[in-house]
Design a protein around this motif. Sequence first.
Motif, short mmCIF file in Angstrom:
data_model
loop_
_atom_site.label_atom_id
_atom_site.label_comp_id
_atom_site.label_asym_id
_atom_site.label_seq_id
_atom_site.Cartn_x
_atom_site.Cartn_y
_atom_site.Cartn_z
N ALA A 1 0.87 -1.19 0.00
CA ALA A 1 0.00 0.00 0.00
C ALA A 1 0.90 1.23 0.00
CB ALA A 1 -0.91 0.01 1.23
N THR A 2 0.57 2.19 -0.84
CA THR A 2 1.48 3.31 -1.11
C THR A 2 0.72 4.63 -1.15
OG1 THR A 2 2.81 1.81 -2.48
CG2 THR A 2 3.19 4.19 -2.76
N VAL A 3 1.29 5.64 -0.50
CA VAL A 3 0.85 7.02 -0.68
C VAL A 3 1.95 7.72 -1.48
CG1 VAL A 3 0.25 9.20 0.43
CG2 VAL A 3 -0.48 7.03 1.46
N ALA B 1 13.14 6.46 -4.90
CA ALA B 1 11.95 6.27 -5.72
C ALA B 1 11.95 4.86 -6.30
CB ALA B 1 11.91 7.29 -6.84
N ASN B 2 10.83 4.20 -6.23
CA ASN B 2 10.77 2.85 -6.77
C ASN B 2 9.32 2.49 -7.11
OD1 ASN B 2 11.96 0.43 -7.56
ND2 ASN B 2 13.21 0.33 -5.72
N HIS B 3 9.20 1.40 -7.85
CA HIS B 3 7.91 0.93 -8.34
C HIS B 3 7.04 0.49 -7.16
CE1 HIS B 3 5.05 -1.44 -10.66
NE2 HIS B 3 5.66 -1.12 -11.80
N ALA B 4 5.84 1.08 -7.06
CA ALA B 4 4.97 0.79 -5.91
C ALA B 4 4.38 -0.61 -5.98
CB ALA B 4 3.85 1.82 -5.83
N GLY B 5 4.53 -1.27 -7.13
CA GLY B 5 4.00 -2.63 -7.24
C GLY B 5 5.05 -3.68 -6.99
N THR B 6 6.26 -3.44 -7.46
CA THR B 6 7.27 -4.49 -7.43
C THR B 6 8.20 -4.40 -6.23
OG1 THR B 6 8.81 -3.14 -8.74
CG2 THR B 6 7.31 -4.56 -9.96
N THR B 7 8.00 -3.40 -5.40
CA THR B 7 8.90 -3.21 -4.26
C THR B 7 8.17 -3.56 -2.96
OG1 THR B 7 9.81 -1.33 -5.49
CG2 THR B 7 10.55 -1.62 -3.22
N ILE C 1 6.83 4.93 -5.32
CA ILE C 1 7.24 5.26 -3.95
C ILE C 1 8.02 6.57 -3.98
CG2 ILE C 1 8.64 4.49 -2.00
CD1 ILE C 1 8.20 1.59 -3.24
N PRO C 2 7.60 7.56 -3.19
CA PRO C 2 8.28 8.86 -3.25
C PRO C 2 9.78 8.76 -2.93
CG PRO C 2 6.18 9.10 -2.16
CD PRO C 2 6.41 7.62 -2.33
N GLY C 3 10.58 9.27 -3.85
CA GLY C 3 12.03 9.26 -3.66
C GLY C 3 12.51 10.51 -2.95
N GLU C 4 11.65 11.50 -2.91
CA GLU C 4 12.03 12.74 -2.24
C GLU C 4 10.77 13.49 -1.82
OE1 GLU C 4 15.43 15.37 -3.65
OE2 GLU C 4 13.72 16.67 -4.03
N VAL C 5 10.81 14.06 -0.63
CA VAL C 5 9.74 14.95 -0.20
C VAL C 5 10.38 16.27 0.22
CG1 VAL C 5 8.08 15.42 1.65
CG2 VAL C 5 8.03 13.22 0.46
N VAL C 6 9.83 17.37 -0.28
CA VAL C 6 10.26 18.69 0.19
C VAL C 6 9.07 19.31 0.90
CG1 VAL C 6 11.17 20.95 -0.44
CG2 VAL C 6 11.82 18.93 -1.78
N LEU C 7 9.25 19.72 2.14
CA LEU C 7 8.15 20.33 2.88
C LEU C 7 8.63 21.62 3.52
CD1 LEU C 7 8.73 19.61 6.10
CD2 LEU C 7 7.87 17.39 5.42
N SER C 8 7.69 22.49 3.81
CA SER C 8 8.02 23.77 4.44
C SER C 8 7.88 23.64 5.95
CB SER C 8 7.09 24.87 3.93
OG SER C 8 5.75 24.58 4.27
N LEU C 9 8.80 24.23 6.66
CA LEU C 9 8.71 24.30 8.12
C LEU C 9 8.79 25.76 8.50
CD1 LEU C 9 8.88 23.25 11.05
CD2 LEU C 9 11.35 23.09 10.75
N GLU C 10 7.76 26.24 9.16
CA GLU C 10 7.74 27.63 9.60
C GLU C 10 7.57 27.67 11.10
OE1 GLU C 10 5.05 31.31 8.09
OE2 GLU C 10 4.62 30.32 9.99
N ILE C 11 8.39 28.43 11.78
CA ILE C 11 8.31 28.56 13.24
C ILE C 11 8.19 30.04 13.59
CG2 ILE C 11 9.40 28.02 15.46
CD1 ILE C 11 11.08 25.92 14.03
N ARG C 12 7.27 30.36 14.52
CA ARG C 12 7.09 31.76 14.96
C ARG C 12 7.07 31.83 16.48
NH1 ARG C 12 3.03 34.85 10.82
NH2 ARG C 12 3.28 33.46 9.05
N ASP C 13 7.66 32.84 16.99
CA ASP C 13 7.56 33.13 18.42
C ASP C 13 8.01 34.55 18.67
OD1 ASP C 13 7.00 31.73 21.11
OD2 ASP C 13 8.84 32.85 21.50
N LEU C 14 7.66 35.05 19.84
CA LEU C 14 8.08 36.40 20.24
C LEU C 14 9.57 36.45 20.57
CD1 LEU C 14 5.30 38.01 22.47
CD2 LEU C 14 6.22 38.85 20.30
#
Lengths: 434, 434
Positions: A282-284, B244-250, B297-310
Amino acid sequence: MREFCTAILLGIFLLPVTGATQPSDIRANPDRLEQRIKALSAFGANADGGVDRVAFSEADLAGRSYIRGLMREVGLSVRMDTAGNIIGRREGSEPDLPVIMFGSHIDSVPGGGNYDGDVGVIGAIEVIQLLNDNAVRTRHPLEVVVFTDEEGGLTGSRAMVGEIGDTTLSVVSHSGMTIGDGIRAVGGDPNRLDLAERRPGEIKAFIELHIEQGAILHDEKFDIGVVEGIVGIRWWDVTIEGFANHAGTTPMNRRWDAMISAAEYILAVNRVATSMSGGQVATVGRLHAEPGAPNVIPGEVVLSLEIRDLSTAKIQRVFDEIRREGERIADARFTPIRYAEIDVASPPAPTDEQMRRIIAASADDLGLSFKFMPSGAGHDAQDMAQIAPTGMIFVPSVNGVSHSPKEFTSAQDMANGASVLYRTVIAIDAGALE
Amino acid sequence: MREFCTAILLGIFLLPVTGATQPSDIRANPDRLEQRIKALSAFGANADGGVDRVAFSEADLAGRSYIRGLMREVGLSVRMDTAGNIIGRREGSEPDLPVIMFGSHIDSVPGGGNYDGDVGVIGAIEVIQLLNDNAVRTRHPLEVVVFTDEEGGLTGSRAMVGEIGDTTLSVVSHSGMTIGDGIRAVGGDPNRLDLAERRPGEIKAFIELHIEQGAILHDEKFDIGVVEGIVGIRWWDVTIEGFANHAGTTPMNRRWDAMISAAEYILAVNRVATSMSGGQVATVGRLHAEPGAPNVIPGEVVLSLEIRDLSTAKIQRVFDEIRREGERIADARFTPIRYAEIDVASPPAPTDEQMRRIIAASADDLGLSFKFMPSGAGHDAQDMAQIAPTGMIFVPSVNGVSHSPKEFTSAQDMANGASVLYRTVIAIDAGALE
């Protein structure tokens, strides 16, 4: 124990084999296979060492022409059906017997490699060459097939089993042409696809030799994969609803963050798929957050959920369990989850049990190690299984790499596969398949 | 207890107040405020009931013209600085004293609402009206300011503190024009922004009245927010490397799935931000998986991280803890994680402590409930804090909705804010700010 069982199988199935040479002595020629794979890889060669030979492209047309030439060289009489499938025929000694068919495809994905499909086609031609070289005349007629546009949706094999409708013909393929126009471009006739259909009974057996496209044989050091079937696939778009809000002005405890729920969901998918016994996956693979800005709490996430297994019931069971986990997440975080199933579902296609045993016995007789395994990828064989007893022979892909210029299968592995294919054809011809 | 303390504060600060009427009797007019907010909302009105009045657009030009008219109506002498900031001045009785400045902005985000910024501008004009109506002459000169292009990056206030360079001027704004061309379009001169700069000492105090853009005042039923400061923001692109790879064969146990690691990471971000005491927030608002197909299968994920404080130190502490958790995930799943900090960091901008007390005392004297709170969103006040003692007055946003046509603040809440602003200006003029 395995050897003992195999010996029994061989005793049962291989007794009626005929021919000038004992088939166990006949082996495919690794150098010839490699040389032909290399020659084929010139058509659509790209800078990365792979090929861009998508169906219906100039490169595909050139590759098809090369294959027709090879077929004629080994004495096959070559025709094309209305779906553009290339069929090279060698008559048998008993004209009324159904045909034994084997082959694969030569079209590639964009940025593809030199082995996916190609090994099955070059290997099938090698079988004809071995028959010629050893003066073997089969009882059944033989047909080597090159299916049209495998990578675009198994177009050629679906036509052969009568499953291509107008909707499919209007789909735009990787070439930029619609599938209908593509079929016309390679010399077929999309208006008369009925003429490409084959009826149950016409085909004694269908066998496809293919690279594994996974790393199981390579990692576990098996020579041959005996394919138990092609897994079924279901795919959903899963929408998780949160509430989009300002990432600065909304305290952590006042958020309905769809991304947090999505993260829990992704881990649940992985947990469910890995906690059950069996080979299910199962894959996302895709996730989209709305509005998708670093400074906005995601109000909605849409992600893809794909489940594959050899058993329809198992796929359903995995999905049901994921859905239950999803409900828990939705309730706990007040982020409703809904599902839209995408209509690409393909049911599992088990191979023929006798065929599996014949292939296993053939491998064993050749002194090759083998493993029964599912195919996680789709193949033309899954369509052919609807009208004929079908078997698939896998050979190792180094590191499991596929759909990539880095795809590689050694000459010896290709030869092993072709030798097993030869022996399997001989066994079926001799009556091993009831 | 709070009333007792406030009484003392009032005793200290409000003794020197002068004028014909006691300021505690003077209240802003809710109807007039609402009528003017409504009139302003006509410029760029969209079908959803909000406005599209991005800086430098036709709607912005028309809105600015309306505001200049209002300023003249209440007797202000109106000029524009080279950054396009509109400044309406009312002279004081002691020409050598520095100016007390207050105001906000009237440009909107695309698809914005009718209160963000507008309340502060209309409220500032209301203060002038109240002074006129009550025949109050202040000692200090007063300036009502409408900053240019707040939503595009605090352009006007940054110019006023000397922070706009050529890079900023070449940024393309929501209007389609570069910021430089936009400044020219509203009548400024991007080549002479030095003339728009104000020096420390020129401005006695800066005060901004604004809607909260969050739900804290609304949910907790406070009339007034006394802003402790504008939180600092840091933002990283976080890259998680899988294979990254085949979601069926891996098979599940042969995957290096960047999406699974990303899911664990997102939950770690949430856990860290919620487990520390304090008002810090951390958000993953955007996520992109490569190649992003349901069957890969995702070979890479790029996500944003935002932090706020006083607090700058707190932001660093939250980040360090997230990074530690990330290392654990990366090690356990063999998916390296790397960070690229995006250069939008704005340091925390605390408001002036005396100003906070004056605003709180003003609210209390008017019988309004108030809460000390951070501003999670950026405001022109954060720039002005570099050159003058700065305070901010928040009024409730219904349900915290902002940057949306659904943004709403009641006439009474706007009037409460304007009354507190009036009283704060009077207190400062009277010497409450040392």
